[in-house]
Each structure stands twice: as structure tokens, then as C-alpha cells.
Design an enzyme around this catalytic site. Structure first.
Site, PDB file in Angstrom:
ATOM      1  CB  CYS A  77      -0.913   0.027   1.229  1.00 13.14           C
ATOM      2  SG  CYS A  77      -1.996  -1.402   1.379  1.00 13.14           S
ATOM      3  CB  CYS A 195     -10.705   0.540   2.615  1.00 10.99           C
ATOM      4  SG  CYS A 195      -9.276  -0.474   2.209  1.00 10.99           S
TER       5      CYS A 195
END
Length: 378
Positions: A77, A195
Site C-alpha cells: 500500500c 475499505c
């Protein structure tokens, strides 16, 4: 890094689209170069985890901008953050004058799979999501007294912020009851607390301040620090080396990166006016607050109740809506945060504008673990 400035930013919305990952990258890069008022770049760094071989070359090839060095960077990420650190360091060292940094990703729907964990570890539940996130959330709750209601409050805050972000995937407010009423994915995390992996692209043009050919577009924003740090051996729940031990004294990579970034910039947590922090799940945001020095452990519930970290409060966190509103295309995630902070410091964010913001922070952490903290200022 006081001589490195952001001269242009660009963003492809985050969500699900009937277009290629290369085309999304072209969209973001073209917008960033247009803001910077130039097509001349000395190098390019492309952050991506899943886009494949020579992803950066494909984007710049479509724009006729090959020739300079093009480097693909993968750090989970934090891929975009890692690319930004490399680019800024190259400018600060005098190697280049202007560097393009962009991130692209087109994620498959469902759980994020990772080759970082060995097959036996994945079988035991140590996948990036959702089992690992849930264990980390349980640990945070046990250590600080945070409750599921507090996790729901994070989602309510970020989804409220996301209503005003036309680049976000989810633009509808939710209530705490709706969050807690969504199905349990892995205790204590409900569906709305996680998410959504998705698609998107983001781009940033960095340059040495005062270049003779600078086009004089939007007021440049100064890059005060960009720091990437990796894990140390210790407890897996502190995002240290998985299964390497249970030493509770080990400092995690987010705190390491934050401390170095503050020192590099000559700033402290008290100087930050607006922040975009990792919220792959609701508990991750609350953990980020304390790791970044924005609050002390256990203060999160009172901060949520007071609205101190919401729009209109002392330090708005994730005014973009965060990943809980935008979704997360891994390679674009960190640079999407930087784009938001740059626009906040320029005063371009309309209804979600943080008034008087002069210093902004972005924070991303990816498997590895790799944590990146960026400080920007005007």
C-alpha cells in the site's frame, strides 16, 4: 528537502471503471503535467503492486514521454510513497531537476491476496485482510479501551467527509447503527469498517525550487519530508516481522517514519493542520493517530466524541473521506493522499476545505511492513 516543491498534481477517480490501468495512469499523469506546465521530465517513478511488468513504461509510452529513466516501485500500500521518497531524494541530491511520480492500480474484487506471507501463514489467517486487520483491532481495543462503537464513529466521520469528494467511490453518509448493522466480516470488524480494494491513479510532479523553465502554475507546495521505513523484528501485531517474536518494546515502522519525518522537516505533530492517514480498516486509523504522535494511546474515544479530528475541528483527519470512502487502489493510494494534501494547502477543496491549513501530513503503511510519512507545507 526545503528545495523540493510540488508543481503539479493529477488524479483519476477511485472506484470501478471500464478502462485499462494504463489509461487511468495516462489520465492522472496528463493532469499533473498540465498543472506543472511542462512535458519535460528527467525521470519517472511508478508505484504499483499488481499492474505487472513495465507498467510505468506503458503509461509514459502512451504519452510519448519515454527516454528518461522509468522505475517501477512496489511496497504494498506504500508503493506510491516509496516512489515519492526515491524521487524527492534524487532531486535533493542534485541528480535530477524535475521528476514525475505516479501510482496506478486495478484491483480484483474481494480479499487482497499477498505473496508476502508463506502459504502456511495465510492458511493460519495471516492474510493482509481481513483476519490480520481484525487481530490488530482486537489488540488495540484491549490495550486502549476503544470499543466497536468507536470504530463505527471513524466510519461515520470519513463517510461524511467523502460526500464532498467527487473522486471517492462512496459518497453517502452512514449512521453508526448502519455500520454496526452491516455483516461481521471478522470480529470486531463489520463490512463498513473495511475499505474496498478498487481502481485508480494519482500523479505528482516534483521539481527543484526556482527552475528557470518553471511555468508558474498553481503556487508550489514545499515537500518538507518524505520518509519510508520498514519493520523491525517483533510482534506481528505491531506490524513487525511476521511471527518473529513477541517483543512488545519494538517500535513499529509508522512511528519510526513519523519521527524521522518530523526531524527532517523541523516540525512536530502539533504543527500539523490537516492529515490523511491509513484507514484500510477503522481500527487502523485510530492506531495511526497514536503512532504519528497526533494523540496519546487511549485518547481516541474522547477525540471522536469531541469532533476534534473531523472537518471543522482542530485537526481534520482524512478530509478526503479516507480509504473508507475512496477505496484503495494500492499503487495509487499514498499519492492520492498527497494530492489531497496539496489541494488542501492550496485552498482548492471547496466544501471539505480545511481553513488556514499550512502544514499537511500523509501516512500510508503497506505489507512488508513499509510505512511512509510525507510532510508538506506552504
Amino acid at each position: 528537502m526545503s528545495n523540493v516543491v510540488v508543481s503539479g498534481v493529477g488524479l483519476h477517480p477511485f472506484g470501478r471503471f471500464d478502462t485499462s490501468v494504463t489509461d487511468m495512469g495516462v489520465h492522472a499523469v496528463r493532469a499533473a503535467l498540465a498543472e506543472a506546465g511542462t512535458r519535460r521530465i528527467d525521470a519517472a517513478f511508478c508505484g504499483t503492486a499488481y499492474a505487472g511488468v513495465a507498467s510505468g513504461h506503458k503509461v509514459l509510452g502512451a504519452l510519448g514521454l519515454t527516454g528518461p529513466p522509468i522505475v517501477d516501485v512496489e511496497a504494498g500500500c506504500a508503493s506510491g510513497g516509496a516512489a515519492l521518497e526515491l524521487a524527492s531524494a534524487a532531486i535533493a541530491a542534485g541528480r535530477f531537476d524535475r521528476v514525475l511520480v505516479f501510482g496506478i492500480e486495478k484491483m480484483v474484487a474481494g480479499m487482497i491476496r499477498s505473496s508476502f506471507f508463506d502459504p502456511w501463514q495465510e492458511a493460519a489467517g495471516l492474510t493482509p485482510a481481513p483476519a490480520y486487520f481484525a487481530m490488530r483491532a482486537q489488540r488495540l481495543m484491549a490495550d486502549t479501551g476503544i470499543t466497536k462503537e468507536d470504530l463505527a464513529a471513524v466510519v461515520v466521520k470519513n463517510r461524511r467527509h467523502g460526500v464532498e469528494n467527487d473522486h471517492a467511490m462512496f459518497r453517502k453518509e452512514v449512521t453508526a447503527d448502519e455500520v454496526l448493522g452491516s455483516r461481521v466480516i471478522c470480529e470486531p470488524l463489520h463490512l463498513f469498517m473495511l475499505c474496498s480494494p478498487n481502481e485508480g491513479a494519482a500523479a505528482v510532479v516534483l521539481e527543484r525550487e526556482g527552475l528557470p523553465d518553471s511555468a508558474g502554475g498553481p503556487a508550489p507546495v514545499r515537500l518538507r519530508a518524505a520518509v519510508l521505513r520498514s519493520h523491525l523484528p517483533g510482534s506481528v501485531l505491531s506490524e513487525a516481522t511476521p511471527m518473529a517474536g513477541d517483543d512488545e518494546s519494538v517500535t513499529g515502522p509508522s512511528a519510526l517514519a513519523a519521527a524521522e519525518a518530523y526531524e527532517q522537516a523541523g516540525l512536530g505533530p502539533e504543527d500539523v493542520d490537516v492529515a490523511e492517514v491509513q484507514d484500510t480498516d477503522a481500527a487502523r486509523e485510530l492506531l495511526s493517530w497514536q503512532e504519528l504522535g497526533l494523540c496519546r494511546p487511549g485518547e481516541q474515544p474522547s477525540i471522536l466524541a469531541s469532533g476534534e479530528f473531523a472537518l471543522g475541528g482542530r485537526l481534520p483527519v482524512n478530509p478526503s473521506g479516507g480509504l473508507l470512502s475512496k477505496g484503495e487502489p494500492l499503487g495509487a493510494s499514498a499519492l492520492g493522499q498527497v494530492v489531497e494534501i496539496v489541494r488542501q494547502l492550496r485552498g482548492e477543496c471547496g466544501p471539505r476545505q480545511v481553513e488556514g491549513a499550512r502544514v499537511g501530513l500523509s501516512h500510508t503503511i503497506g505489507r512488508g511492513a513499509n510505512a511512509c510519512v510525507v510532510l508538506l507545507g506552504i
